[in-house]
Design an enzyme around this catalytic site. Structure first.
Site, PDB file in Angstrom:
ATOM      1  CB  CYS A  14       3.811   0.071   8.298  1.00  0.00           C
ATOM      2  SG  CYS A  14       4.550   0.479   9.294  1.00  0.00           S
ATOM      3  CG  ASP A  37       2.130   3.426   5.739  1.00  0.00           C
ATOM      4  OD1 ASP A  37       0.994   3.627   7.202  1.00  0.00           O
ATOM      5  OD2 ASP A  37       2.687   3.557   5.782  1.00  0.00           O
TER       6      ASP A  37
END
Length: 154
Positions: free
Chosen positions: A52, A59
């Site tokens: 992120c 992620d």
């Protein structure tokens, strides 16, 4: 087919460090020995990771990449290293997915390409991102990507 189509590859068959960023990653290509024949190629990366850009939290995504080659094929080790270079790269899901597709289009000039980024939930919301270059060519079988929408535990 002769071995000399592979002579310009710099990563295959040698130890290669993971690139520090997607910009540093080298995507290599080889001439398509079946140029002029319509067929589809699929790569699946079920453990794709990035960060992120705001929180630095990891992620995770399941990527499915389909393309119909023109004159070039992507060399798979260079693709693996390119995808791995996102591991420490901060970008939103949409940017990661579309950037991968655009970089492959730039490198390969394929007849057609699509990428599906099936991102696992963060904050309770999964995000799926899709990019393709246009309508699939007629007469070439291009299977469904086969990834179900996120269903949670049920």
């Amino acid at each position: 087919m002769t071995q000399d189509i592979y002579q310009n590859l710099t990563q295959l068959g040698a130890p290669t460090d993971l690139p520090k960023s997607p910009e540093e990653a080298v995507l290599e290509r080889v001439p398509n020995p079946q140029a002029g024949t319509g067929y589809a190629v699929r790569f699946v990366a079920p453990e794709f990771t990035s960060l992120c850009p705001l929180t630095g939290q990891p992620d995770f995504a399941h990527l499915v990449l389909d393309y119909v080659p023109g004159d070039w094929l992507v060399e798979s080790k260079s693709l693996k290293l390119f995808l791995g270079s996102f591991r420490n790269h901060g970008a939103f899901h949409e940017d990661c997915t579309v950037s991968i597709g655009l970089r492959l289009v730039e490198t390969l000039s394929p007849t057609w390409l699509r990428i599906g980024g099936y991102w696992y939930p963060r904050g309770g919301i999964p995000i799926d991102v899709f990019y393709q270059t246009g309508e699939p060519p007629r007469g070439i079988w291009i299977p469904d990507q086969g990834v179900q929408g996120y269903r949670g535990r049920g």
